[in-house]
Design a protein around this motif. Structure first.
Motif, PDB file in Angstrom:
ATOM      1  N   VAL A 143       0.818  -1.390   0.039  1.00 23.32           N
ATOM      2  CA  VAL A 143       0.017  -0.165  -0.015  1.00 23.32           C
ATOM      3  C   VAL A 143       0.728   1.355   0.078  1.00 23.32           C
ATOM      4  O   VAL A 143       1.851   1.116   0.665  1.00 23.32           O
ATOM      5  N   ALA A 144       0.412   2.166  -0.578  1.00 23.51           N
ATOM      6  CA  ALA A 144       1.078   3.693  -0.716  1.00 23.51           C
ATOM      7  C   ALA A 144       0.136   4.832  -0.430  1.00 23.51           C
ATOM      8  O   ALA A 144      -0.882   4.613  -0.998  1.00 23.51           O
ATOM      9  N   PHE A 145       0.527   5.767   0.492  1.00 22.11           N
ATOM     10  CA  PHE A 145      -0.134   6.688   0.843  1.00 22.11           C
ATOM     11  C   PHE A 145       0.244   7.909   0.265  1.00 22.11           C
ATOM     12  O   PHE A 145       1.492   8.307   0.522  1.00 22.11           O
ATOM     13  N   PHE A 146      -0.758   8.669   0.001  1.00 22.23           N
ATOM     14  CA  PHE A 146      -0.339  10.321  -0.456  1.00 22.23           C
ATOM     15  C   PHE A 146      -1.637  11.241  -0.051  1.00 22.23           C
ATOM     16  O   PHE A 146      -2.568  10.642   0.231  1.00 22.23           O
ATOM     17  N   GLY A 147      -1.166  12.311   0.086  1.00 21.99           N
ATOM     18  CA  GLY A 147      -2.108  13.342   0.354  1.00 21.99           C
ATOM     19  C   GLY A 147      -2.900  13.917  -0.347  1.00 21.99           C
ATOM     20  O   GLY A 147      -2.611  14.285  -1.698  1.00 21.99           O
ATOM     21  N   GLN A 148      -4.104  14.226   0.088  1.00 26.89           N
ATOM     22  CA  GLN A 148      -5.115  14.735  -0.918  1.00 26.89           C
ATOM     23  C   GLN A 148      -4.718  16.288  -1.512  1.00 26.89           C
ATOM     24  O   GLN A 148      -5.090  16.857  -2.457  1.00 26.89           O
ATOM     25  N   LYS A 149      -4.090  16.737  -0.634  1.00 26.15           N
ATOM     26  CA  LYS A 149      -3.493  18.274  -0.952  1.00 26.15           C
ATOM     27  C   LYS A 149      -2.870  18.225  -2.367  1.00 26.15           C
ATOM     28  O   LYS A 149      -3.121  19.351  -2.954  1.00 26.15           O
ATOM     29  N   ASP A 150      -2.208  17.207  -2.627  1.00 25.37           N
ATOM     30  CA  ASP A 150      -1.548  17.325  -4.089  1.00 25.37           C
ATOM     31  C   ASP A 150      -2.635  16.410  -4.850  1.00 25.37           C
ATOM     32  O   ASP A 150      -2.194  15.159  -5.221  1.00 25.37           O
ATOM     33  N   PHE A 151      -3.882  16.970  -5.098  1.00 27.77           N
ATOM     34  CA  PHE A 151      -4.722  16.296  -5.743  1.00 27.77           C
ATOM     35  C   PHE A 151      -4.479  15.618  -7.059  1.00 27.77           C
ATOM     36  O   PHE A 151      -4.721  14.413  -7.309  1.00 27.77           O
ATOM     37  N   ILE A 170      -3.369   2.320  -3.645  1.00 23.66           N
ATOM     38  CA  ILE A 170      -2.876   3.716  -3.624  1.00 23.66           C
ATOM     39  C   ILE A 170      -3.932   4.260  -2.955  1.00 23.66           C
ATOM     40  O   ILE A 170      -5.092   4.269  -2.920  1.00 23.66           O
ATOM     41  N   VAL A 171      -3.675   4.833  -1.615  1.00 26.05           N
ATOM     42  CA  VAL A 171      -4.393   5.365  -0.913  1.00 26.05           C
ATOM     43  C   VAL A 171      -4.374   6.972  -0.743  1.00 26.05           C
ATOM     44  O   VAL A 171      -3.326   7.442  -0.563  1.00 26.05           O
ATOM     45  N   THR A 172      -5.433   7.662  -0.739  1.00 29.89           N
ATOM     46  CA  THR A 172      -5.423   9.039  -0.463  1.00 29.89           C
ATOM     47  C   THR A 172      -5.891   9.596   0.781  1.00 29.89           C
ATOM     48  O   THR A 172      -6.964   9.363   1.056  1.00 29.89           O
ATOM     49  N   VAL A 173      -5.153  10.117   1.560  1.00 29.26           N
ATOM     50  CA  VAL A 173      -5.554  10.730   2.932  1.00 29.26           C
ATOM     51  C   VAL A 173      -5.968  12.308   2.955  1.00 29.26           C
ATOM     52  O   VAL A 173      -5.087  12.917   2.307  1.00 29.26           O
ATOM     53  N   PRO A 174      -7.032  12.442   3.538  1.00 31.64           N
ATOM     54  CA  PRO A 174      -7.573  13.844   3.525  1.00 31.64           C
ATOM     55  C   PRO A 174      -6.573  14.945   4.041  1.00 31.64           C
ATOM     56  O   PRO A 174      -5.625  14.762   4.801  1.00 31.64           O
ATOM     57  N   THR A 175      -6.543  16.127   3.363  1.00 27.49           N
ATOM     58  CA  THR A 175      -5.650  17.283   3.712  1.00 27.49           C
ATOM     59  C   THR A 175      -5.725  17.432   5.026  1.00 27.49           C
ATOM     60  O   THR A 175      -6.906  17.992   5.687  1.00 27.49           O
ATOM     61  N   ILE A 176      -4.487  17.732   5.876  1.00 27.56           N
ATOM     62  CA  ILE A 176      -4.487  18.194   7.050  1.00 27.56           C
ATOM     63  C   ILE A 176      -4.289  19.592   7.308  1.00 27.56           C
ATOM     64  O   ILE A 176      -3.177  20.242   6.421  1.00 27.56           O
TER      65      ILE A 176
END
Ligand code: AMP
Length: 288
Positions: A143-151, A170-176
């Motif tokens: 699994v690889a994790f990326f931030g939604q900030k970089d949509f 590929i998992v998208t994590v909401p913007t902090i």
């Protein structure tokens, strides 16, 4: 936490764990870590048995006039954050390890890399796709994790994983965000106090449009205009576009598909990006 700097040592360390059936999560970063990165690490720890964080300021995704040489770096601080966050392996290769002499093979993304940031940063997503695929090959995560900030980056990486048959979720994590709404970014440290205050216009504009969307507004021009009003105080608005979440092409009115309102703006010399997504109820939601 193990700190590893070469691909060979990394492969060995991970193979050792994989034999024990561990699910491997990768969080690729450029360092100068903040709570946004910590959220990706947390997501990996929840879903995986072994979390690898990479720290590599990737030269091929910076244009010739961009901030590669001054990009913030603080390895000791990052190391501490990773230890505190429960990271298992910190992979911090140098440039020669990732790009050996005579390096000449790149991953070329397609149309998803053309609009938004791609239109203003030629070659950026080619550099991103190349380094991410190299990291995928070095770590071989489940699994690889990326931030939604970089949509757009999420869209390009997700497409790449499908197109190249990479067996990686590929998992998208909401913007902090900071408490006042500003999206966390390593580049926020470039801002003076006065610029930091003005940078709030970006999230404020996006949130204003989001509130209208929640109240039922589905007209693309109107939603963009609402955000634009707040964004008038930035020094230069590079783009503000409402795009289809899957294709990244301009969204059409009335909105009937998931969309993202994406912005890039300069505050002084600092370029910041942010976005909000507009989810639309599915047929199933409507039946509930
Ligand atoms: P960077 O170090 O800026 O290249 O970012 C590494 C990863 O962290 C990327 O997947 C980013 O999208 C993600 N990221 C950066 N800022 C945030 C944030 N504020 N919230 C969530 N993820 C983030």
């Amino acid at each position: 936490m193990e700190i590893i700097t070469t691909a060979a040592d990394l492969r060995y360390a991970i193979a050792r764990e994989r034999i024990n059936g561990k699910r491997v999560g990768l969080v690729p970063t450029m360092g100068y870590l903040h709570d946004g990165h910590a959220a990706l690490i947390e997501a990996s720890r929840l879903e995986c048995d072994l979390t690898v964080v990479s720290i590599f300021v990737n030269p091929t995704q910076f244009g010739p006039t961009e901030d590669l040489s001054i990009y913030p770096r603080d390895f000791l601080r990052d190391e501490k954050l990773c230890r505190g966050a429960g990271v298992d392996v910190l992979f911090a290769p140098d440039t020669e390890e990732v790009y050996p002499a005579q390096f000449q093979t790149f991953v070329e993304p397609g149309d998803l890399a053309s609009p938004l940031c791609g239109a203003f940063r030629p070659g950026h997503f080619r550099g991103v796709a190349t380094v991410v695929s190299k990291l995928f090959n070095m770590v071989q995560p489940d699994v690889a994790f990326f931030g939604q900030k970089d949509f757009q980056q999420c869209a390009v990486v997700r497409r790449m994983a499908i197109d190249l048959n990479l067996p990686i979720k590929i998992v998208t994590v909401p913007t902090i965000r900071e408490p006042d709404g500003l999206a966390m970014s390593s580049r926020n440290r470039y801002l003076s106090d006065e610029e930091r205050r003005r940078a709030l216009a970006i999230s404020a504009g996006l949130f204003a449009a989001e509130a209208e969307f929640r109240s039922g507004e589905r007209n693309v021009e109107k939603l963009v205009a609402i955000a634009k009003r707040q964004l008038e105080t930035v020094d230069r608005l590079q783009y503000l576009e409402l795009v289809d979440s899957d294709t990244l092409k301009s969204a059409e009115s009335p909105l009937i598909r998931p969309a993202a309102l994406c912005a890039a703006a300069y505050i002084g010399a600092t370029r910041l990006i942010d976005n909000v997504t507009f989810a639309l109820p599915t047929q199933q939601d409507k039946r509930l």
